[in-house]
Design an enzyme around this catalytic site. Structure first.
Site, PDB file in Angstrom:
ATOM      1  N   ASP A  49     -51.059   5.327 -50.358  1.00 60.14           N
ATOM      2  CA  ASP A  49     -50.088   5.916 -49.434  1.00 60.14           C
ATOM      3  C   ASP A  49     -48.718   5.272 -49.656  1.00 60.14           C
ATOM      4  OD1 ASP A  49     -48.640   6.831 -47.295  1.00 60.14           O
ATOM      5  OD2 ASP A  49     -50.218   6.436 -45.806  1.00 60.14           O
ATOM      6  N   LEU A  50     -47.738   6.092 -49.980  1.00 60.44           N
ATOM      7  CA  LEU A  50     -46.375   5.597 -50.237  1.00 60.44           C
ATOM      8  C   LEU A  50     -45.754   4.892 -49.037  1.00 60.44           C
ATOM      9  CD1 LEU A  50     -44.748   8.680 -51.991  1.00 60.44           C
ATOM     10  CD2 LEU A  50     -44.866   6.371 -52.947  1.00 60.44           C
TER      11      LEU A  50
ATOM     12  N   TYR B  88     -33.614  16.005 -45.976  1.00 64.41           N
ATOM     13  CA  TYR B  88     -34.415  15.995 -47.208  1.00 64.41           C
ATOM     14  C   TYR B  88     -33.512  15.724 -48.423  1.00 64.41           C
ATOM     15  CZ  TYR B  88     -36.711  18.332 -51.185  1.00 64.41           C
ATOM     16  OH  TYR B  88     -37.220  18.651 -52.429  1.00 64.41           O
TER      17      TYR B  88
ATOM     18  N   SER C 295     -33.516  16.651 -56.378  1.00 63.56           N
ATOM     19  CA  SER C 295     -33.461  18.071 -56.027  1.00 63.56           C
ATOM     20  C   SER C 295     -32.023  18.579 -56.007  1.00 63.56           C
ATOM     21  CB  SER C 295     -34.089  18.253 -54.647  1.00 63.56           C
ATOM     22  OG  SER C 295     -33.827  19.555 -54.155  1.00 63.56           O
ATOM     23  N   ASN C 296     -31.886  19.873 -56.215  1.00 62.22           N
ATOM     24  CA  ASN C 296     -30.571  20.514 -56.086  1.00 62.22           C
ATOM     25  C   ASN C 296     -30.035  20.373 -54.654  1.00 62.22           C
ATOM     26  OD1 ASN C 296     -30.804  23.421 -54.610  1.00 62.22           O
ATOM     27  ND2 ASN C 296     -32.728  22.955 -55.627  1.00 62.22           N
ATOM     28  N   HIS C 297     -30.879  19.984 -53.710  1.00 62.84           N
ATOM     29  CA  HIS C 297     -30.412  19.898 -52.326  1.00 62.84           C
ATOM     30  C   HIS C 297     -29.543  18.663 -52.059  1.00 62.84           C
ATOM     31  CE1 HIS C 297     -32.339  23.593 -51.441  1.00 62.84           C
ATOM     32  NE2 HIS C 297     -33.414  23.159 -52.076  1.00 62.84           N
TER      33      HIS C 297
ATOM     34  N   SER D 174     -35.589  25.248 -59.022  1.00 62.26           N
ATOM     35  CA  SER D 174     -36.767  25.911 -58.451  1.00 62.26           C
ATOM     36  C   SER D 174     -37.838  25.974 -59.536  1.00 62.26           C
ATOM     37  CB  SER D 174     -36.414  27.329 -57.995  1.00 62.26           C
ATOM     38  OG  SER D 174     -35.233  27.313 -57.209  1.00 62.26           O
TER      39      SER D 174
ATOM     40  N   ASP E 264     -52.037   9.799 -54.883  1.00 60.81           N
ATOM     41  CA  ASP E 264     -51.616  10.598 -53.733  1.00 60.81           C
ATOM     42  C   ASP E 264     -52.387  10.060 -52.541  1.00 60.81           C
ATOM     43  OD1 ASP E 264     -51.116  12.916 -51.896  1.00 60.81           O
ATOM     44  OD2 ASP E 264     -50.349  13.832 -53.732  1.00 60.81           O
TER      45      ASP E 264
HETATM   46  C1  15L Z   1     -36.720  22.028 -53.372  1.00 57.15           C
HETATM   47  O1  15L Z   1     -36.266  20.894 -53.425  1.00 57.15           O
HETATM   48  C2  15L Z   1     -38.007  22.329 -52.718  1.00 57.15           C
HETATM   49  O2  15L Z   1     -38.910  21.247 -52.756  1.00 57.15           O
HETATM   50  C3  15L Z   1     -38.643  23.582 -53.291  1.00 57.15           C
HETATM   51  O3  15L Z   1     -39.712  23.956 -52.446  1.00 57.15           O
HETATM   52  C4  15L Z   1     -37.630  24.724 -53.433  1.00 57.15           C
HETATM   53  O4  15L Z   1     -37.218  25.176 -52.180  1.00 57.15           O
HETATM   54  C5  15L Z   1     -36.441  24.273 -54.255  1.00 57.15           C
HETATM   55  O5  15L Z   1     -35.913  23.066 -53.790  1.00 57.15           O
HETATM   56  C6  15L Z   1     -35.307  25.292 -54.319  1.00 57.15           C
HETATM   57  O6  15L Z   1     -34.175  24.955 -53.972  1.00 57.15           O
HETATM   58  O7  15L Z   1     -35.556  26.430 -54.750  1.00 57.15           O
END
Ligand code: 15L
Length: 262
Positions: free
Chosen positions: A54-55, A139, A114-116, A168, A36
């Protein structure tokens, strides 16, 4: 590639998500190299070492790890919406640094996606990994970039990767949405171990959730890599809070990420 003969590198090792994973991997006997840009919070666990790197400094990052690495669990980067240029610098280019290191070491990448990447799908839709990307933020868009970087590096260089579309990951679900999206820390450890140890991963995409009764997502590579979740958010159904917020957040799977300015 993969397996536990060589050490496993964990990026973002000083973050909250890593804190939910590292103790389980140490208990399972993995040799870990933690990295990290921030200092490690607390004592470095026995059987692990910490390397500050550092990435965003690609050459420095590549030079920081002298020994063999079997897998890189990539948890590093910005974890919420941010300025697009900053997301590009840290999350998109950080992903490139990780895949370049994996290529040089002959290592597998296990990526905290991520689900995002699909956050703008409505909640009444059940998704599989064949459904269209609908990122809800820069993101989420950057997560998508790294998922596709894995596709490119497998097809071009044979670098294997498993992309965990995490819902989550919390000690317990807090609100009604989490009854669908929860990943228990114990299942996160199971998922990471399956991803590291699968005999052949190729380019895999797995929803990072527990066996939730109310899940919105299935039809992924979980069975192929041997991920068998054991927890279910349903046992918290009587204690979670009602979800509040803007209508656009409540209508879509990505929740508040759909409402924040990008
Ligand atoms: C994510 O990608 C975030 O990093 C995390 O903090 C949550 O917000 C999660 O998604 C979520 O969707 O619950």
């Amino acid at each position: 590639m993969g397996g536990r003969e060589k050490p496993v590198l964990i990026t973002g090792a000083s973050g909250e998500l890593a804190g939910r994973l590292i103790p389980g991997l140490v208990a399972a006997g993995f040799r870990l190299v933690l990295t990290d840009a921030r200092p490690f919070p607390g004592p470095v666990p026995e059987g692990a070492s910490f390397v500050a790197a550092d990435l965003t400094d690609r050459a420095g990052f590549a030079a920081a790890f002298a020994g063999p690495i079997g897998a890189i669990v990539h948890l590093g980067g910005i974890r919420v919406e941010d300025d697009a240029a900053r997301i590009a610098e840290v999350n998109i280019m950080g992903g490139v640094a990780v895949f370049e290191l994996a290529r040089a070491k002959g290592a597998r990448v296990v990526f905290a996606s991520s689900n995002h990447v699909i956050g703008f799908h409505r909640r009444d839709r059940h998704l599989t990994i064949a459904d269209a990307y609908r990122p809800d933020t820069h993101y989420g868009l950057a997560k998508l970039h790294t998922e596709m970087l894995g596709r490119l590096y497998f097809d071009k260089y044979g670098v294997e990767s498993v992309h965990l579309r995490i819902g989550s990951c919390l000690p317990a679900p807090l609100d009604a949405r989490h009854l669908a999206t929860w990943l228990s820390p114990a299942d996160f450890v199971r998922l990471a171990i399956a991803s590291i140890e699968a005999p052949e991963a190729g380019h895999a995409i797995v929803w990072g959730i527990s066996a939730n009764t109310r899940r919105w997502w299935s039809g992924d590579d979980a069975a192929r890599i041997g991920y068998r979740p054991e927890d279910d958010a349903e046992r918290f159904a009587g204690s979670v809070q009602e979800e509040t917020g803007e209508a656009i957040a409540l209508r879509h799977q990505g929740a508040v990420f759909c409402a924040v300015p990008s």
